[in-house]
Design a protein around this motif. Sequence first.
Motif, short mmCIF file in Angstrom:
data_model
loop_
_atom_site.label_atom_id
_atom_site.label_comp_id
_atom_site.label_asym_id
_atom_site.label_seq_id
_atom_site.Cartn_x
_atom_site.Cartn_y
_atom_site.Cartn_z
N UNK A 286 0.83 -1.20 0.00
CA UNK A 286 0.00 0.00 0.00
C UNK A 286 0.87 1.25 0.00
N UNK A 287 1.95 1.24 0.78
CA UNK A 287 2.85 2.40 0.82
C UNK A 287 3.51 2.59 -0.54
N UNK A 288 3.95 1.49 -1.16
CA UNK A 288 4.58 1.59 -2.48
C UNK A 288 3.59 2.10 -3.52
N UNK A 289 2.35 1.66 -3.44
CA UNK A 289 1.34 2.15 -4.38
C UNK A 289 1.06 3.63 -4.18
N UNK A 290 1.02 4.05 -2.92
CA UNK A 290 0.82 5.47 -2.63
C UNK A 290 2.00 6.29 -3.16
N UNK A 291 3.23 5.77 -2.95
CA UNK A 291 4.41 6.45 -3.48
C UNK A 291 4.37 6.51 -5.00
N UNK A 292 3.90 5.43 -5.61
CA UNK A 292 3.82 5.39 -7.07
C UNK A 292 2.81 6.43 -7.57
N UNK A 293 1.66 6.54 -6.91
CA UNK A 293 0.67 7.54 -7.30
C UNK A 293 1.25 8.94 -7.18
N UNK A 294 2.00 9.17 -6.10
CA UNK A 294 2.62 10.47 -5.89
C UNK A 294 3.62 10.76 -7.00
N UNK A 295 4.44 9.78 -7.33
CA UNK A 295 5.43 9.96 -8.40
C UNK A 295 4.75 10.19 -9.75
N UNK A 296 3.67 9.46 -10.01
CA UNK A 296 2.96 9.65 -11.26
C UNK A 296 2.35 11.04 -11.35
N UNK A 297 1.80 11.52 -10.24
CA UNK A 297 1.25 12.88 -10.22
C UNK A 297 2.36 13.90 -10.44
N UNK A 298 3.50 13.69 -9.79
CA UNK A 298 4.63 14.59 -9.97
C UNK A 298 5.10 14.56 -11.42
N UNK A 299 5.15 13.39 -11.99
CA UNK A 299 5.55 13.24 -13.39
C UNK A 299 4.57 13.96 -14.32
N UNK A 300 3.28 13.83 -14.05
CA UNK A 300 2.28 14.51 -14.87
C UNK A 300 2.43 16.02 -14.74
N UNK A 301 2.69 16.51 -13.51
CA UNK A 301 2.89 17.95 -13.31
C UNK A 301 4.12 18.44 -14.07
N UNK A 302 5.19 17.66 -14.01
CA UNK A 302 6.42 18.06 -14.72
C UNK A 302 6.21 18.03 -16.23
N UNK A 303 5.45 17.05 -16.71
CA UNK A 303 5.18 16.99 -18.14
C UNK A 303 4.38 18.21 -18.57
N UNK A 304 3.43 18.64 -17.75
CA UNK A 304 2.64 19.84 -18.07
C UNK A 304 3.54 21.07 -18.11
N UNK A 305 4.48 21.15 -17.17
CA UNK A 305 5.42 22.28 -17.15
C UNK A 305 6.28 22.26 -18.41
N UNK A 306 6.76 21.09 -18.80
CA UNK A 306 7.59 20.96 -20.00
C UNK A 306 6.81 21.38 -21.24
N UNK A 307 5.57 20.91 -21.34
CA UNK A 307 4.74 21.30 -22.50
C UNK A 307 4.55 22.81 -22.54
#
Length: 164
Positions: free
Chosen positions: A130-151
């Motif tokens: 559960x902790x790893x899944x939560x960390x993964x969701x956080x990383x995916x959200x961070x990745x999506x935010x960074x992709x938006x910034x890059x675009x």
Amino acid sequence: RTEAAAALASSASEAAKSASLRREVESLRLELDQAAEQRRALQQKIREQRTAEETSSYWSTPKPQPWSHLTTGDTAPGTGPGGVLYMQKIEELEAENARLEQRTRQGGALYVQKIQELEDEVSEAQRELEQAQEDQRTLQQDLADKAAVIRELLRRSGFTDKPG
């Protein structure tokens, strides 16, 4: 441009971390499945042992008494020196049987302890998952935010004509 390159590198790094976490989650799931299978097998063994013990206690013949309860006389098996040795051997075997039965009961208790340990390991693995899944969701959200910034940076710098 350097900001975009840095953001791209950071994005690639985050994607690699995300992939690594996915592999780790999959590994933990496999481990969890194996532990659950072991737990089920141990529980089945205990059920089978209990069923065998209950069945034997209800339907079996009464437990034989030691030969020593017989009085020595003409009809008793303990007459003569050979008979005494025979009775001693029988009593030794009965004592050994009692000892083995006691060890069997203690062995059953070990199964219960092992099942508890496995259940604890499964619970811990589930918490870690559960902790790893939560960390993964956080990383995916961070990745999506960074992709938006890059675009947005690419759009502002004129590398792309498409909005968004």
